[in-house]
Design a protein around this motif. Sequence first.
Motif, PDB file in Angstrom:
ATOM      1  N   TYR A  10     -36.052  30.858  -0.539  1.00 10.31           N
ATOM      2  CA  TYR A  10     -36.380  29.442  -0.433  1.00 10.31           C
ATOM      3  C   TYR A  10     -37.399  29.258   0.693  1.00 10.31           C
ATOM      4  O   TYR A  10     -37.139  29.618   1.849  1.00 10.31           O
ATOM      5  CB  TYR A  10     -35.116  28.626  -0.148  1.00 10.31           C
ATOM      6  CG  TYR A  10     -34.108  28.685  -1.276  1.00 10.31           C
ATOM      7  CD1 TYR A  10     -34.214  27.833  -2.361  1.00 10.31           C
ATOM      8  CD2 TYR A  10     -33.067  29.610  -1.253  1.00 10.31           C
ATOM      9  CE1 TYR A  10     -33.295  27.881  -3.407  1.00 10.31           C
ATOM     10  CE2 TYR A  10     -32.147  29.675  -2.286  1.00 10.31           C
ATOM     11  CZ  TYR A  10     -32.263  28.804  -3.366  1.00 10.31           C
ATOM     12  OH  TYR A  10     -31.356  28.861  -4.398  1.00 10.31           O
ATOM     13  N   VAL A  86     -33.630  31.574   3.390  1.00  9.39           N
ATOM     14  CA  VAL A  86     -34.502  30.428   3.636  1.00  9.39           C
ATOM     15  C   VAL A  86     -35.484  30.847   4.720  1.00  9.39           C
ATOM     16  O   VAL A  86     -35.106  31.042   5.875  1.00  9.39           O
ATOM     17  CB  VAL A  86     -33.721  29.183   4.075  1.00  9.39           C
ATOM     18  CG1 VAL A  86     -34.646  27.965   4.095  1.00  9.39           C
ATOM     19  CG2 VAL A  86     -32.533  28.921   3.151  1.00  9.39           C
ATOM     20  N   THR A 119     -30.886  32.607   7.020  1.00 11.69           N
ATOM     21  CA  THR A 119     -32.012  31.730   7.320  1.00 11.69           C
ATOM     22  C   THR A 119     -32.874  32.260   8.450  1.00 11.69           C
ATOM     23  O   THR A 119     -32.388  32.951   9.356  1.00 11.69           O
ATOM     24  CB  THR A 119     -31.529  30.310   7.683  1.00 11.69           C
ATOM     25  OG1 THR A 119     -30.818  30.356   8.923  1.00 11.69           O
ATOM     26  CG2 THR A 119     -30.625  29.746   6.602  1.00 11.69           C
TER      27      THR A 119
END
Length: 399
Positions: A10, A86, A119
């Motif tokens: 992402y 992410v 992330t």
Amino acid sequence: MINGKKIALYVTGGIAVYKAVDLLRELIKNGAEVRVAMTKGAAEFVTPLTFQILSKHTVYIDTFAEDDPSTVNHINLADWADYSIVAPLTANTLAKMAHGLADNFVTSALLAVTHPVFTVPAMNGNMYRNTVTQENIEKLSARGIGVMSPDTGFLAEGYSGEGRFPEKSRIIDELEAFIRDYSEKLPLRNKKIIVTAGGTKERIDPVRYITNDSSGKMGHALAVEAWKRGAEVVLISASQLATPDYITRVPVESAEEMLRTVTDEFDDADAVIMAAAVSDYTPATVEKQKMKKKDSLTLSFRKNPDILKSLGEKKKPDQLLIGFAAETEDLIRYAEKKLNDKNADLIIANDVGKKDRGFNVDENEVTMLSRKSEPVTISLRSKSDVSVEVIDWLVTNMN
């Protein structure tokens, strides 16, 4: 750890989006299948076409672009992946994740994810240090979401600070450690494996020494592969190679120092892999000051301790001992002799007389000799791939 995994990447809208392209390539090089989703802000920095060509999959941006009536894209992507990453994670998307908002494709998909999420925050240093941002990071961490700390360095704003997108090597290392923590079936979990690596140095005076051409690449590859299988790894290395943070490394220089360190760690070890090229001899005396140039010089040497033999004499029945035989002639004959003389369980014979394999190169061809089976030759390939075969043998014979 990454090889064979399905990863949803992402990408959110910060200047570091261009670095996410390189991260995508690195994930694919490491054997992952990757599909990409982007925020519309991210697409302002790098076009979705770039990620599409590299991933060879459609890039998701619009929550309402549902071309296939049989699936809901953001749910389908969340269900498909084994892990989500992410990168970069902006302060805006971080806040949305912390509070469960779902106002675009990325945040909607992340809200539907049931697998582990990793992330990589990247933003201006002031934004990163803001109390609200730090509280949001704590919320994600409390939920088991992996949150990397950013690098400190030159930022897009033109000054140095915290918040820089980390180097891809560091991201890969921390991602592998994150995946390992979530992996249940690791055959070497709760096993302690000692690996030695590199060519030892034997001092002549404060600035000179004798050594060999070993780079330590084989030993370091074995340490990483053992770690990937779940082992607690202690790498005792005389090499200058970098080591991932997740590997416990003990630096040594001489054969005597390596012997002391291995002996200290040996009693509670389940296996030892002696991949180091230990110098056979050391100067009989070491000068305290740099020797001055002379017309001729004669040095006297004494024999170094035989570490592999020492371990073979004291090893317990449930400990495995693996050694290397680096030779330039009569490879198998010398390796067989070493197998018997050193009480080793496995000897890995490699020809160091050829320039394309063995010492100080990235590839190796080896023959594994044990008492329980016929010799097995592993054809020329990367040292990382050779290490997979060696650790496979270790797993089979340990369990």
